[in-house]
Design a protein around this motif. Structure first.
Motif, PDB file in Angstrom:
ATOM      1  N   PRO A   1      63.544  45.881  77.923  1.00 24.32           N
ATOM      2  CA  PRO A   1      64.880  46.461  77.742  1.00 24.32           C
ATOM      3  C   PRO A   1      65.224  47.408  78.889  1.00 24.32           C
ATOM      4  O   PRO A   1      64.352  47.978  79.529  1.00 24.32           O
ATOM      5  CB  PRO A   1      64.768  47.220  76.417  1.00 24.32           C
ATOM      6  N   ALA A   2      66.516  47.551  79.133  1.00 27.61           N
ATOM      7  CA  ALA A   2      66.985  48.462  80.176  1.00 27.61           C
ATOM      8  C   ALA A   2      66.462  49.861  79.897  1.00 27.61           C
ATOM      9  O   ALA A   2      66.439  50.317  78.756  1.00 27.61           O
ATOM     10  CB  ALA A   2      68.503  48.453  80.222  1.00 27.61           C
ATOM     11  N   GLY A   3      66.007  50.540  80.931  1.00 34.12           N
ATOM     12  CA  GLY A   3      65.510  51.903  80.785  1.00 34.12           C
ATOM     13  C   GLY A   3      64.030  51.996  80.466  1.00 34.12           C
ATOM     14  O   GLY A   3      63.479  53.085  80.476  1.00 34.12           O
ATOM     15  N   LEU A   4      63.362  50.867  80.189  1.00 41.96           N
ATOM     16  CA  LEU A   4      61.921  50.908  79.924  1.00 41.96           C
ATOM     17  C   LEU A   4      61.198  51.250  81.217  1.00 41.96           C
ATOM     18  O   LEU A   4      61.515  50.713  82.277  1.00 41.96           O
ATOM     19  CB  LEU A   4      61.424  49.563  79.386  1.00 41.96           C
ATOM     20  N   ARG A   5      60.245  52.153  81.134  1.00 43.77           N
ATOM     21  CA  ARG A   5      59.486  52.574  82.308  1.00 43.77           C
ATOM     22  C   ARG A   5      58.073  52.040  82.224  1.00 43.77           C
ATOM     23  O   ARG A   5      57.522  51.892  81.141  1.00 43.77           O
ATOM     24  CB  ARG A   5      59.477  54.091  82.394  1.00 43.77           C
ATOM     25  N   LYS A   6      57.500  51.755  83.388  1.00 42.87           N
ATOM     26  CA  LYS A   6      56.120  51.280  83.431  1.00 42.87           C
ATOM     27  C   LYS A   6      55.392  51.950  84.586  1.00 42.87           C
ATOM     28  O   LYS A   6      56.008  52.403  85.561  1.00 42.87           O
ATOM     29  CB  LYS A   6      56.062  49.763  83.578  1.00 42.87           C
ATOM     30  N   LEU A   7      54.096  52.026  84.449  1.00 38.99           N
ATOM     31  CA  LEU A   7      53.249  52.558  85.505  1.00 38.99           C
ATOM     32  C   LEU A   7      52.735  51.398  86.340  1.00 38.99           C
ATOM     33  O   LEU A   7      52.593  50.277  85.828  1.00 38.99           O
ATOM     34  CB  LEU A   7      52.063  53.311  84.900  1.00 38.99           C
TER      35      LEU A   7
ATOM     36  N   ASP B   1      61.020  51.699  86.991  1.00 42.14           N
ATOM     37  CA  ASP B   1      61.861  51.042  86.001  1.00 42.14           C
ATOM     38  C   ASP B   1      61.315  49.630  85.813  1.00 42.14           C
ATOM     39  O   ASP B   1      61.050  48.930  86.790  1.00 42.14           O
ATOM     40  CB  ASP B   1      63.310  51.004  86.493  1.00 42.14           C
ATOM     41  N   ALA B   2      61.118  49.203  84.564  1.00 39.46           N
ATOM     42  CA  ALA B   2      60.494  47.903  84.284  1.00 39.46           C
ATOM     43  C   ALA B   2      61.343  46.727  84.736  1.00 39.46           C
ATOM     44  O   ALA B   2      60.814  45.655  85.006  1.00 39.46           O
ATOM     45  CB  ALA B   2      60.182  47.786  82.794  1.00 39.46           C
ATOM     46  N   VAL B   3      62.636  46.888  84.840  1.00 41.35           N
ATOM     47  CA  VAL B   3      63.516  45.783  85.234  1.00 41.35           C
ATOM     48  C   VAL B   3      63.722  45.740  86.741  1.00 41.35           C
ATOM     49  O   VAL B   3      63.587  44.700  87.368  1.00 41.35           O
ATOM     50  CB  VAL B   3      64.868  45.862  84.488  1.00 41.35           C
ATOM     51  N   THR B   4      64.000  46.899  87.358  1.00 39.03           N
ATOM     52  CA  THR B   4      64.340  46.916  88.781  1.00 39.03           C
ATOM     53  C   THR B   4      63.156  47.206  89.692  1.00 39.03           C
ATOM     54  O   THR B   4      63.244  47.001  90.905  1.00 39.03           O
ATOM     55  CB  THR B   4      65.419  47.974  89.052  1.00 39.03           C
TER      56      THR B   4
ATOM     57  N   ALA C   1      62.304  49.994  90.640  1.00 41.09           N
ATOM     58  CA  ALA C   1      62.656  51.176  91.429  1.00 41.09           C
ATOM     59  C   ALA C   1      61.900  52.381  90.868  1.00 41.09           C
ATOM     60  O   ALA C   1      61.745  52.526  89.649  1.00 41.09           O
ATOM     61  CB  ALA C   1      64.161  51.431  91.369  1.00 41.09           C
ATOM     62  N   ARG C   2      61.424  53.247  91.747  1.00 41.14           N
ATOM     63  CA  ARG C   2      60.688  54.428  91.317  1.00 41.14           C
ATOM     64  C   ARG C   2      61.577  55.328  90.477  1.00 41.14           C
ATOM     65  O   ARG C   2      62.743  55.542  90.776  1.00 41.14           O
ATOM     66  CB  ARG C   2      60.166  55.207  92.513  1.00 41.14           C
ATOM     67  N   VAL C   3      60.995  55.842  89.397  1.00 39.23           N
ATOM     68  CA  VAL C   3      61.682  56.769  88.500  1.00 39.23           C
ATOM     69  C   VAL C   3      61.124  58.156  88.782  1.00 39.23           C
ATOM     70  O   VAL C   3      59.917  58.369  88.710  1.00 39.23           O
ATOM     71  CB  VAL C   3      61.445  56.389  87.018  1.00 39.23           C
ATOM     72  N   THR C   4      61.982  59.092  89.122  1.00 42.21           N
ATOM     73  CA  THR C   4      61.523  60.447  89.409  1.00 42.21           C
ATOM     74  C   THR C   4      61.370  61.202  88.102  1.00 42.21           C
ATOM     75  O   THR C   4      62.344  61.593  87.471  1.00 42.21           O
ATOM     76  CB  THR C   4      62.485  61.183  90.356  1.00 42.21           C
ATOM     77  N   SER C   5      60.126  61.346  87.702  1.00 47.59           N
ATOM     78  CA  SER C   5      59.803  62.017  86.450  1.00 47.59           C
ATOM     79  C   SER C   5      58.425  62.632  86.592  1.00 47.59           C
ATOM     80  O   SER C   5      57.603  62.176  87.394  1.00 47.59           O
ATOM     81  CB  SER C   5      59.813  60.990  85.310  1.00 47.59           C
ATOM     82  N   ASP C   6      58.175  63.677  85.843  1.00 50.13           N
ATOM     83  CA  ASP C   6      56.865  64.312  85.836  1.00 50.13           C
ATOM     84  C   ASP C   6      56.171  63.943  84.536  1.00 50.13           C
ATOM     85  O   ASP C   6      56.697  64.217  83.454  1.00 50.13           O
ATOM     86  CB  ASP C   6      57.002  65.829  85.952  1.00 50.13           C
ATOM     87  N   LEU C   7      55.024  63.287  84.654  1.00 48.25           N
ATOM     88  CA  LEU C   7      54.239  62.865  83.488  1.00 48.25           C
ATOM     89  C   LEU C   7      52.776  63.197  83.709  1.00 48.25           C
ATOM     90  O   LEU C   7      52.320  63.365  84.833  1.00 48.25           O
ATOM     91  CB  LEU C   7      54.333  61.342  83.297  1.00 48.25           C
TER      92      LEU C   7
ATOM     93  N   VAL D   1      55.963  54.459  77.715  1.00 46.14           N
ATOM     94  CA  VAL D   1      55.712  54.014  79.082  1.00 46.14           C
ATOM     95  C   VAL D   1      54.657  52.917  79.037  1.00 46.14           C
ATOM     96  O   VAL D   1      53.614  53.076  78.409  1.00 46.14           O
ATOM     97  CB  VAL D   1      55.220  55.184  79.970  1.00 46.14           C
ATOM     98  N   VAL D   2      54.920  51.801  79.714  1.00 44.26           N
ATOM     99  CA  VAL D   2      53.975  50.681  79.766  1.00 44.26           C
ATOM    100  C   VAL D   2      52.804  51.061  80.675  1.00 44.26           C
ATOM    101  O   VAL D   2      53.004  51.592  81.773  1.00 44.26           O
ATOM    102  CB  VAL D   2      54.669  49.394  80.268  1.00 44.26           C
ATOM    103  N   GLU D   3      51.591  50.779  80.232  1.00 46.22           N
ATOM    104  CA  GLU D   3      50.381  51.115  80.965  1.00 46.22           C
ATOM    105  C   GLU D   3      50.265  50.307  82.249  1.00 46.22           C
ATOM    106  O   GLU D   3      50.895  49.274  82.410  1.00 46.22           O
ATOM    107  CB  GLU D   3      49.139  50.851  80.093  1.00 46.22           C
ATOM    108  N   ALA D   4      49.397  50.774  83.158  1.00 44.05           N
ATOM    109  CA  ALA D   4      49.133  50.064  84.411  1.00 44.05           C
ATOM    110  C   ALA D   4      47.678  49.632  84.446  1.00 44.05           C
ATOM    111  O   ALA D   4      46.805  50.315  83.896  1.00 44.05           O
ATOM    112  CB  ALA D   4      49.415  50.968  85.609  1.00 44.05           C
ATOM    113  N   ILE D   5      47.418  48.500  85.093  1.00 40.24           N
ATOM    114  CA  ILE D   5      46.047  48.050  85.320  1.00 40.24           C
ATOM    115  C   ILE D   5      45.890  47.698  86.792  1.00 40.24           C
ATOM    116  O   ILE D   5      46.812  47.208  87.428  1.00 40.24           O
ATOM    117  CB  ILE D   5      45.652  46.858  84.417  1.00 40.24           C
ATOM    118  N   SER D   6      44.713  47.992  87.328  1.00 37.45           N
ATOM    119  CA  SER D   6      44.435  47.696  88.734  1.00 37.45           C
ATOM    120  C   SER D   6      43.912  46.269  88.865  1.00 37.45           C
ATOM    121  O   SER D   6      43.665  45.584  87.870  1.00 37.45           O
ATOM    122  CB  SER D   6      43.381  48.668  89.277  1.00 37.45           C
ATOM    123  N   ASN D   7      43.699  45.855  90.099  1.00 34.30           N
ATOM    124  CA  ASN D   7      43.006  44.596  90.342  1.00 34.30           C
ATOM    125  C   ASN D   7      41.573  44.742  89.846  1.00 34.30           C
ATOM    126  O   ASN D   7      41.025  45.844  89.808  1.00 34.30           O
ATOM    127  CB  ASN D   7      42.996  44.268  91.837  1.00 34.30           C
ATOM    128  N   ALA D   8      40.949  43.621  89.508  1.00 32.49           N
ATOM    129  CA  ALA D   8      39.560  43.636  89.050  1.00 32.49           C
ATOM    130  C   ALA D   8      38.627  43.922  90.228  1.00 32.49           C
ATOM    131  O   ALA D   8      38.928  43.583  91.372  1.00 32.49           O
ATOM    132  CB  ALA D   8      39.203  42.307  88.409  1.00 32.49           C
TER     133      ALA D   8
END
Length: 185
Positions: free
Chosen positions: A17-23, A53-56, A58-64, A136-143
């Motif tokens: 959905p629009a506005g969903l953020r991911k790492l 932003d999960a759709v675009t 583009a980096r989201v400027t936020s402090d987490l 916020v959607v989690e991030a995973i690295s390469n194996a």
């Protein structure tokens, strides 16, 4: 696809959905990491994580605040859900400062984060990053492969008690059986 990047979801994909953020990991660890060694990017730079932003994308400027975890390799970009992420977490394999603070949407794994063990999942892992707050959607690295160099752990811990049967067995596996004393008659 470049290391550390996620595929862009189609604009009509219903789960983004629009506005969903991911790492996402900007850079990845090298293909081989040695236990008790500081985890860094392939080029020796700190591993960087950003919020997008999960759709675009583009980096989201936020402090987490993020938590860094070790993951098994069963998880992929295709099956990445919070449940799958949590199921693949490998507890107590990482030491160091496992908290990353995002400033303006970017943060780095700093300090001496290292693997303490490589015994689970055949030494194959991924790094994971999850926000301490939801949404916020989690991030995973390469194996990557995690290996233990013989003697490296004993240098760090001061050695092991060779009277311990498990330690003796481990030493035999690393160095081979102890030679018998040579008796000359």
């Amino acid at each position: 696809m470049e290391p550390g990047t996620l595929p862009s979801p189609p604009s009509d994909y219903p789960l983004w959905p629009a506005g969903l953020r991911k790492l996402r990991f900007v850079n990845s660890p090298p293909p081989i990491i040695i236990t008790s060694s500081r985890i860094q990017g392939e080029d020796g730079s700190p591993i960087t994580i950003e919020l997008v932003d999960a759709v675009t994308n583009a980096r989201v400027t936020s402090d987490l605040r993020l938590e860094i975890v070790a993951l098994g390799t069963d998880i992929t970009e295709e099956n990445l859900t919070t449940e799958e992420f949590n199921r693949n977490m490998r507890q107590q394999l990482l030491v160091g400062d496992l908290t990353v603070k995002l400033k303006d949407g970017v943060g780095v794994i700093s300090g001496d984060v290292a693997f303490t063990d490589n015994s689970t999942t055949h030494g194959m892992f991924r790094l994971g990053a999850k926000a301490t707050q939801g949404g916020v959607v989690e991030a995973i690295s390469n194996a990557f492969s995690c290996i233990d160099l013989p003697g490296r752990q004993s240098l760090i811990t001061g050695g092991s008690d060779l009277s311990d049967q498990q330690s003796q067995k481990r030493q035999r596996q690393i160095r081979g059986p102890r030679p018998s004393p040579l008796i000359i008659r």
